[in-house]
Design an enzyme around this catalytic site. Sequence first.
Site, PDB file in Angstrom:
ATOM      1  N   CYS A  39       1.618   7.725  -2.555  1.00  0.00           N
ATOM      2  CA  CYS A  39       1.784   7.304  -1.162  1.00  0.00           C
ATOM      3  C   CYS A  39       1.362   8.412  -0.197  1.00  0.00           C
ATOM      4  O   CYS A  39       2.068   9.421  -0.049  1.00  0.00           O
ATOM      5  CB  CYS A  39       3.246   6.912  -0.933  1.00  0.00           C
ATOM      6  SG  CYS A  39       3.659   6.583   0.789  1.00  0.00           S
ATOM      7  N   CYS A  42       3.771   9.083   2.703  1.00  0.00           N
ATOM      8  CA  CYS A  42       4.964   9.775   2.216  1.00  0.00           C
ATOM      9  C   CYS A  42       4.732  11.282   2.212  1.00  0.00           C
ATOM     10  O   CYS A  42       5.594  12.071   2.632  1.00  0.00           O
ATOM     11  CB  CYS A  42       5.318   9.315   0.805  1.00  0.00           C
ATOM     12  SG  CYS A  42       5.763   7.573   0.661  1.00  0.00           S
TER      13      CYS A  42
END
Length: 302
Positions: A39, A42
């Site tokens: 991700c 993230c």
Amino acid sequence: MATAGLTVEEQKSVEAFQQAVVAPSMDKLVILDFWAEWCGPCKALTPVLEKVAAQYADRGVILAKLNVDEDKFIAAQFQVQSIPTVYAIFQGKPVADLTSARTESQLSAMLDQLLEKLPVGGDAAPQQDVAPLLAMGEGILAEGDSERAAGIFGQIAEMDPDNALAVGGLIRAMIAAGHLDQAETALGSLPEEMRSDPAIERAQTTLQLAKDKPDSAALAELEAAVAADGKNHQARFDLASALIANGDHDGAAEHLLSIIAADKDWNDGAARQKLLSLFEMVGLEDEWVSATRRKLSAVLFG
């Protein structure tokens, strides 16, 4: 800890979550970050969370990270559908969704608001009624996996023996699994002040209704009696009781409503009382109860 009904991996997940998030959240505010290696957003958010958590450490804020690929079980209980997802956890419960805060100033502003309202680091008594785990137990019990549900409720009850929702859920899971004697013993051992709690009363009602379960031959006899004489209210009532114990709520409600429609005062309103007990057992907020309650109102007042 009680772990019956959970797989080894699920047991590890719950125990790790308790240690990393629930336990410290009893007197601290935990920033819980759901993330994954793949991700990109993230990875961009991580330095922001780490910096702000460090800045607020002396105010009782800590950061906990949960990899959704490695810990799908806990992520599923929080119904994480996209990442990054960030929650603020206090005393075992989510108190705010911080996902929208992507900058230091945004996150700081949200933490300031929370810290003004919550007794972080104070003397407030911990409330170990872990909402996500309770919801998980209820969901699994509704799906019919009573042994797993018992394991989850048992873990919560062991953390917080005074949590009536957990204790009541555990007893209902025991009943669903067919452990009626064990459930009755558990109910009998509860302190007097807990027995009047709605969650415990619901468990008591569930046990009383479950005791009506007949064997297949007796059930067939009741069905034959009702088929032979539709006005035999006692046979229909007994059949409804048996169907409740067998988990056939629709069939039971149909027979009870039939009695009420024919004679609402039969046997001092026994059919209506039995139907209300069924509502309590299923849960008054359940959609099925709401729909069936409307049918009852139509029969009584329509």
